[in-house]
Design an enzyme around this catalytic site. Structure first.
Site, PDB file in Angstrom:
ATOM      1  N   GLY A  42       0.627  -1.314   0.070  1.00 58.70           N
ATOM      2  CA  GLY A  42       0.283  -0.220   0.072  1.00 58.70           C
ATOM      3  C   GLY A  42       0.511   1.547   0.659  1.00 58.70           C
ATOM      4  O   GLY A  42       0.784   2.186  -0.716  1.00 58.70           O
ATOM      5  N   ASP A  63      10.032  -7.183  -0.976  1.00 57.28           N
ATOM      6  CA  ASP A  63       9.030  -7.221  -0.605  1.00 57.28           C
ATOM      7  C   ASP A  63       9.054  -9.389  -1.016  1.00 57.28           C
ATOM      8  O   ASP A  63       9.158  -9.943  -2.147  1.00 57.28           O
ATOM      9  CB  ASP A  63       8.330  -6.596  -1.596  1.00 57.28           C
ATOM     10  CG  ASP A  63       6.908  -7.288  -1.024  1.00 57.28           C
ATOM     11  OD1 ASP A  63       6.147  -8.319  -0.579  1.00 57.28           O
ATOM     12  OD2 ASP A  63       5.996  -6.408  -0.982  1.00 57.28           O
ATOM     13  N   ASN A  71      -5.365  -6.941  -2.950  1.00 59.88           N
ATOM     14  CA  ASN A  71      -4.202  -5.850  -3.337  1.00 59.88           C
ATOM     15  C   ASN A  71      -4.588  -4.625  -4.122  1.00 59.88           C
ATOM     16  O   ASN A  71      -4.463  -3.387  -3.905  1.00 59.88           O
ATOM     17  CB  ASN A  71      -3.030  -5.857  -3.396  1.00 59.88           C
ATOM     18  CG  ASN A  71      -2.802  -7.375  -2.312  1.00 59.88           C
ATOM     19  OD1 ASN A  71      -1.547  -8.088  -2.852  1.00 59.88           O
ATOM     20  ND2 ASN A  71      -2.103  -7.183  -1.252  1.00 59.88           N
ATOM     21  N   LEU A  72      -5.393  -5.056  -4.679  1.00 60.92           N
ATOM     22  CA  LEU A  72      -5.483  -3.845  -6.260  1.00 60.92           C
ATOM     23  C   LEU A  72      -6.398  -2.819  -5.614  1.00 60.92           C
ATOM     24  O   LEU A  72      -6.642  -1.543  -6.253  1.00 60.92           O
ATOM     25  CB  LEU A  72      -5.963  -4.489  -6.605  1.00 60.92           C
ATOM     26  CG  LEU A  72      -4.875  -5.663  -7.700  1.00 60.92           C
ATOM     27  CD1 LEU A  72      -5.725  -5.794  -9.498  1.00 60.92           C
ATOM     28  CD2 LEU A  72      -3.789  -4.866  -8.034  1.00 60.92           C
ATOM     29  N   CYS A 171      14.564   9.305  16.554  1.00 59.73           N
ATOM     30  CA  CYS A 171      14.103   7.960  15.456  1.00 59.73           C
ATOM     31  C   CYS A 171      13.557   7.387  16.078  1.00 59.73           C
ATOM     32  O   CYS A 171      12.209   8.452  17.098  1.00 59.73           O
ATOM     33  CB  CYS A 171      15.761   6.781  16.332  1.00 59.73           C
ATOM     34  SG  CYS A 171      15.494   6.179  17.795  1.00 59.73           S
ATOM     35  N   CYS A 188      -1.404  -5.901   9.594  1.00 56.95           N
ATOM     36  CA  CYS A 188      -2.762  -5.959   8.711  1.00 56.95           C
ATOM     37  C   CYS A 188      -3.163  -6.165   8.021  1.00 56.95           C
ATOM     38  O   CYS A 188      -4.314  -6.052   7.193  1.00 56.95           O
ATOM     39  CB  CYS A 188      -1.429  -5.830   7.279  1.00 56.95           C
ATOM     40  SG  CYS A 188      -1.218  -3.727   7.595  1.00 56.95           S
TER      41      CYS A 188
END
Ligand code: ZN
Lengths: 269, 74
Positions: A42, A63, A71-72, A171, A188
């Site tokens: 994403g 990846d 996902n699309l 950080c 996720c």
């Protein structure tokens, strides 16, 4: 070859070259820069899309996932590539958009053993990962290798984004020392996300990367933007360097990347 | 001696883009003479160059569709 650019490049990058802050010199800086994108999901999709369009000469894409139909709804670079490795699909997209870009794909998971060697090859890292294990691994490795980092993350309708210049500003651990305990945050896969959300956060990350490479403007260092899509608000949270930070503090506990710390996404620290 | 750049056949915005790229190769104070045959460039290019701080030393019409713009790099 005016200024070292081909006719095609002069046309492709003309809207950059026209900008006083970029010019031919800035465009050449972009073309000779190397950026590593963690994830081609994403966040990775818009990051890769705009960095490629901008003419960032070398893009590393790591990846280990395969493009899935689900996902699309948000990963706009993978059209027509269901079933393909995302890194390969992203490379195909970049090659079609801008042949100037050299794409290096890593179809593997970022882990304690490969992270340092991979990071060493790049000027800046952009984190588009979707889990805490990777996020902390990326932060710590960036601090240890002194590599700038653009951090972004999304959840449902909300996103956050900040830029980390190790040892010059705070950080990610300075603000969030440890990952939330297992079960506190859904992974996720279980969490819904508004499809346009990663577009907004990812494009802010790409903006920061381009600014960093050009050396222009004010970066999001020491500041974290918290975006709420439902209320359409951008809040800015000040981040301070934490002297007790386990990785960038005065007496850091984490001085090398040890696998035990990062294991499973919900079991770190 | 001024450096020369022939942009006959080139149109906006590439007239400006190419002039700018050439100027980037010069030292501050050096002069560049650019030839255009694209009428709008004769107005647009000097205006954009002035915005970037360069100095327009002169615009000379050489023919019905031919101009030379002299620029001093900032
Ligand atoms: Zn820290």
């Amino acid at each position: 070859m005016l200024g070292g650019f081909s006719e095609e490049q002069i046309r492709r990058y003309s809207r950059h070259i026209i900008l006083p802050e970029v010019g031919g010199k800035g465009q050449k800086k972009l073309l000779s820069s190397k950026v590593l994108c963690i994830g081609a999901g994403g966040l990775g999709a818009p990051i890769i899309e705009y960095l490629a369009a901008a003419g960032v000469g070398t893009l590393g894409i790591i990846d280990d996932d395969i493009v899935d139909l689900s996902n699309l709804q948000r990963q706009v670079i993978h059209g027509g590539n269901v079933g393909k490795p995302k890194a390969e699909s992203a490379k195909q997209f970049v090659n079609n958009l801008n042949p100037d870009i050299e794409v290096k794909t890593y179809i593997e998971r970022l882990n304690a053993n490969n992270v340092i060697d991979i990071f060493k090859e790049y000027d800046i890292v952009v984190d588009g990962s979707d889990n805490f294990a990777t996020r902390y691994l990326v932060n710590d490795a960036c601090v240890i290798t002194d590599t700038p980092l653009s951090h972004g993350s999304i959840y449902r309708f909300e996103g956050q984004v900040t830029t980390i210049i190790p040892h010059k500003g705070p950080c990610y651990r300075c603000l969030f020392e440890h990952a939330p305990p297992p079960g506190m945050v859904p992974s996720c896969q279980e969490a819904g996300v508004l499809g346009v959300l990663p577009g907004i956060i990812g494009v802010i990350q790409a903006t920061e990367v381009v600014k960093y490479l050009l050396g222009i403007g004010e970066l999001l260092t020491g500041r974290l933007i918290y975006y709420d899509a439902l209320n359409m608000t951008f809040d800015e949270i000040k981040m301070r360097w934490n002297k007790q930070c386990p990785v960038c503090g005065e007496e850091p506990k984490i001085t090398s990347i040890q696998e035990e710390i990062y294991g499973e996404s919900c079991r770190i620290w | 001696m001024a450096v020369e750049l022939d942009l006959k056949g080139e149109v906006c915005p590439y007239t400006f883009v190419k002039t700018k790229l050439k100027l980037e190769e010069l030292e501050s104070g050096e002069e560049l003479c650019v030839t255009f045959d694209h009428a709008p460039a004769v107005e647009n290019v000097p205006r954009s160059l002035k915005n970037e701080g360069h100095k327009i030393m002169g615009i000379e019409q050489k023919g019905e569709h031919l101009w030379i713009v002299r620029i001093r790099k900032a």
